[in-house]
Write an enzyme that holds these catalytic residues in place. Structure first.
Site, short mmCIF file in Angstrom:
data_model
loop_
_atom_site.label_atom_id
_atom_site.label_comp_id
_atom_site.label_asym_id
_atom_site.label_seq_id
_atom_site.Cartn_x
_atom_site.Cartn_y
_atom_site.Cartn_z
N GLU A 162 -32.57 -1.55 -27.87
CA GLU A 162 -31.32 -1.90 -27.20
C GLU A 162 -30.08 -1.53 -28.02
OE1 GLU A 162 -31.67 -2.87 -24.14
OE2 GLU A 162 -33.84 -2.89 -24.42
N HIS A 218 -34.77 -6.66 -13.09
CA HIS A 218 -33.61 -6.82 -13.98
C HIS A 218 -32.82 -8.10 -13.64
CE1 HIS A 218 -32.88 -3.86 -17.06
NE2 HIS A 218 -31.58 -4.08 -17.04
N GLY A 243 -30.11 -8.73 -21.80
CA GLY A 243 -31.36 -9.11 -22.45
C GLY A 243 -32.61 -8.83 -21.64
N GLY A 254 -34.38 -6.03 -21.22
CA GLY A 254 -35.38 -5.24 -21.93
C GLY A 254 -36.15 -6.08 -22.93
N ILE A 265 -36.51 -9.45 -23.01
CA ILE A 265 -37.35 -10.44 -22.35
C ILE A 265 -38.57 -9.77 -21.73
CG2 ILE A 265 -37.47 -12.06 -20.40
CD1 ILE A 265 -36.05 -13.24 -22.78
N TYR A 303 -40.26 6.34 -22.34
CA TYR A 303 -40.40 4.96 -21.87
C TYR A 303 -39.46 4.69 -20.70
CZ TYR A 303 -39.68 -0.19 -22.32
OH TYR A 303 -39.55 -1.54 -22.11
N TYR A 304 -38.19 5.00 -20.88
CA TYR A 304 -37.22 4.78 -19.81
C TYR A 304 -37.50 5.68 -18.61
CZ TYR A 304 -34.25 1.96 -22.90
OH TYR A 304 -33.75 0.97 -23.72
#
Length: 353
Positions: free
Chosen positions: A51, A188, A193, A195, A197, A230-231
């Site tokens: 992040e 989402h 936060g 990502g 969590i 990943y994204y």
């Protein structure tokens, strides 16, 4: 229906095997808490780094040990966020002792995650009531790369996700966790936060589904090394239904990081055994042996921290630390004489490799 190709079946088998080896090793550790803490810190650092935080293990341990003026400025704020990640995991584990995995658990973890840090004004512990979107900093809704569902649809999706957790759908647990992580990130539900969590949710499910006895899998290391992939893969599931590519990536990550965790845990156990055998042969004090053990929980410390943890005088704590410095186990850091931090570099090197 999921695409059960021979490739996915093979990846699932290998991921299960590597995770099972890690679980077996964890059950044999002489003091699991000592050896798990470095892995928890590593996961927290890397999940937060995805992040955009810059704090590393040294900075986080320094903040925990309350080393004065270290870390400084922006890095200190980053380190606070990493420590909150660790506290959020601890909160989640505590709640799971009394509650099933639920949206309530996620909200309470989120409240801890954002407490007293940069996201504290972003509704900690509450699901969003407005629209959010994902895109470059400063981008508008029209420029967003991905737009999650609006609040009403978001709530319905969250309720469906919670039901999914408690249904008997016959899916392998690792596949269930991969599906859950994607679905949570697609929903989402928080203003900030999401990502972190979502990645904490992976750890909680590994524990709750009895795949691991302790949180020793730092899957964020794999995600961080392959951040763009990943994204992209998460987005491609939303846009194209590309489940096979996402599941393959996730399972490969589990195998890779489980094997790495086994190597690191074995190296840490061997290092502890070497140090303890040395001091036992020399007939060293119980306090020195206790300090050696504490290094695996806190490989960067100060004399006041040792004094407090061992319940000894400042002079005796200083003598213990100096002994480990003389023996090359601890190295002083920085120029400060007061509350100077000392690092067990051998432990940090194992974790960083």
């Amino acid at each position: 229906s999921l695409p059960w190709t021979p490739r996915l079946v093979g990846l699932l088998d290998r991921a299960r095997g590597s995770l099972g080896e890690l679980a077996g090793l964890l059950r044999t550790l002489p003091n699991p808490y000592l050896f798990i803490q470095p892995f928890v810190h590593k996961e927290a650092v890397l999940s937060s780094r995805i992040e955009g935080t810059q704090a590393g293990l040294v900075e986080v341990y320094a903040l925990e040990a309350q080393a004065p003026l270290f870390p400084l400025g922006e890095t200190r704020e980053d380190a606070k966020e990493v420590l909150n990640y660790i506290r959020a995991l601890e909160q989640g584990r505590e709640l799971l002792r009394e509650l099933p995995l639920s949206l309530r658990v996620l909200r309470e973890m989120h409240a801890v995650l954002l407490q007293g840090v940069r996201g504290q004004s972003r509704a900690p512990g509450e699901f969003r009531r407005g629209q959010n979107w994902i895109g470059p900093p400063g981008s508008s809704l029209a420029e967003a790369r991905y737009v999650p569902p609006p609040p009403q649809a978001m709530r319905e999706a969250l309720d469906a996700l919670e039901r999914f957790w408690h249904q008997d759908h016959g899916l392998p647990p690792l596949v269930e966790i991969a599906l859950t992580h994607y679905q949570f990130e697609a929903i989402h539900p928080f203003l900030d936060g999401n990502g972190r969590i979502g990645r904490l949710l992976i750890t909680l499910m590994l524990l709750e589904r009895k795949l691991l006895p302790e949180p020793a899998l730092y899957l964020s290391a794999y995600f961080e090394r392959h951040r763009n992939t990943y994204y992209d893969l998460l987005l491609e599931v939303s846009q194209k239904g590309a489940w096979e590519a996402w599941l393959a990536f996730f399972l490969q990550g589990v195998q890779t990081e489980a094997e790495d965790a086994v190597r690191k845990a074995q190296n840490l156990v061997e290092l502890r055994q070497t140090w303890r055998e040395r001091y036992q042969r020399e007939g060293s004090s119980a306090h020195l042996l206790a300090l050696v053990d504490l290094l695996f929980q806190q490989p960067l410390l100060t004399v006041p921290w040792v004094r407090e943890r061992l319940g000894v005088t400042h002079a005796w704590a200083n003598r213990l630390v100096n002994r480990l410095v003389q023996d090359g186990i601890l190295e002083p850091m920085g120029q400060s004489r007061r509350n100077r931090p000392f690092a067990a570099t051998a432990i940090l090197e194992i974790l960083e490799v």
